[in-house]
Structures are given as C-alpha cells and as structure tokens.
Design a protein around this motif. Sequence first.
Motif, mmCIF file in Angstrom:
data_model
loop_
_atom_site.group_PDB
_atom_site.id
_atom_site.type_symbol
_atom_site.label_atom_id
_atom_site.label_comp_id
_atom_site.label_asym_id
_atom_site.label_seq_id
_atom_site.Cartn_x
_atom_site.Cartn_y
_atom_site.Cartn_z
ATOM 1 N N ALA A 62 1.264 -1.073 0.428
ATOM 2 C CA ALA A 62 -0.168 0.155 -0.410
ATOM 3 C C ALA A 62 1.453 1.137 0.510
ATOM 4 O O ALA A 62 0.825 2.234 -1.121
ATOM 5 N N VAL A 63 2.060 0.870 0.766
ATOM 6 C CA VAL A 63 2.716 2.289 0.739
ATOM 7 C C VAL A 63 3.469 2.107 -0.524
ATOM 8 O O VAL A 63 3.674 3.945 -1.382
ATOM 9 N N ALA A 64 4.050 1.781 -1.349
ATOM 10 C CA ALA A 64 4.908 1.733 -2.686
ATOM 11 C C ALA A 64 3.718 1.778 -3.034
ATOM 12 O O ALA A 64 3.741 2.874 -5.195
ATOM 13 N N GLN A 65 2.656 2.002 -3.138
ATOM 14 C CA GLN A 65 1.288 2.294 -4.413
ATOM 15 C C GLN A 65 1.122 3.699 -4.434
ATOM 16 O O GLN A 65 0.850 4.704 -4.809
ATOM 17 N N SER A 66 1.148 3.843 -2.834
ATOM 18 C CA SER A 66 0.885 5.538 -2.416
ATOM 19 C C SER A 66 1.931 6.188 -3.106
ATOM 20 O O SER A 66 1.591 7.345 -3.211
ATOM 21 N N GLU A 67 3.078 5.732 -2.337
ATOM 22 C CA GLU A 67 4.605 6.478 -3.183
ATOM 23 C C GLU A 67 3.875 6.144 -4.548
ATOM 24 O O GLU A 67 4.607 7.506 -5.213
ATOM 25 N N ALA A 68 3.425 6.007 -5.766
ATOM 26 C CA ALA A 68 3.438 5.436 -7.316
ATOM 27 C C ALA A 68 2.855 6.557 -7.385
ATOM 28 O O ALA A 68 3.162 7.384 -8.092
ATOM 29 N N GLU A 69 1.697 6.761 -7.129
ATOM 30 C CA GLU A 69 0.742 7.904 -7.204
ATOM 31 C C GLU A 69 0.696 9.023 -6.415
ATOM 32 O O GLU A 69 1.092 9.931 -7.291
ATOM 33 N N VAL A 70 1.987 9.354 -6.063
ATOM 34 C CA VAL A 70 2.798 10.505 -5.622
ATOM 35 C C VAL A 70 3.611 11.167 -6.211
ATOM 36 O O VAL A 70 3.588 12.116 -7.251
ATOM 37 N N ARG A 71 4.396 9.777 -7.014
ATOM 38 C CA ARG A 71 5.472 9.893 -8.245
ATOM 39 C C ARG A 71 4.547 10.857 -9.434
ATOM 40 O O ARG A 71 4.567 11.859 -9.875
#
Length: 129
Positions: A62-71
């Motif tokens: 979930a954190v990785a997905q959030s980071e991808a969305e932020v990027r």
Amino acid sequence: PGFGSSDAETMAAALVANRHWLEGQQRQLRSAGAALRGKKEELDRREAGVTAAEAAAAAAAAVAQSEAEVRRSSLEIAAIATRLAEREQALCVEEARVTELRRRLAAAEARPRDAAGVGGKARRLGVSK
C-alpha cells in the motif's frame, strides 16, 4: 488350596502388570499430549508471525502504491508547472511587445507636426482637403 491360590496369584500379578502397563501408556499419552500442545503453540506463534508478515507486506504494498501515485502526481504537477512557465514567458514577450508598440505610438504622436499642422494629420488619416 495351593492350586487355586496359584491361579489367584497369577491373576493378581497379571492385573498388577496390566496396571503398570496402563500407567506407562498414560504417562506416554500425557507426554505426547504435552509435546503436541507445545507444537501447537509453536505453530500458533508461527501463524501469528506469518499473519503479521502478511500484514506488513500488505502495508508495504500500500505504501509503494501511494508512493507511485505521489510520483505520478508530482510528474503531472511538474508538467503543469512547465506549461505555466512557458505561458508566463509567452505573456512576458507579449507584454514587452505591447509596451514597445505603446512606446512607438506615443513617440509617433509626440513628433512635431509638419508645417501643414492639421493637414498632416488629415493626410495620415487619408482625408483630402
């Protein structure tokens, strides 16, 4: 009397032997039960560890997905900022052009009138006398 007592003694001895065997079996069963309970507790601890690891993996995903969305959002914002900067630059160029045209117009209007005076203005407007 000797014959009957021998059978009774044999039976008593067999009963004692059976009782000892049963007690041994009970001890083995208790020991095996305790070992099984220990293994079950260990399996429960492992399962809890696996569950915690799965939860941690899900949280990491979930954190990785959030980071991808932020990027992705950051890239979109950077693209918008670039377009905005380009438009602001184009606006500055247009403002400079407008300022130069106003300066030229003011200079043209401020030039001394030719000897004809108003006639010069009329000539510029395409009006004949």
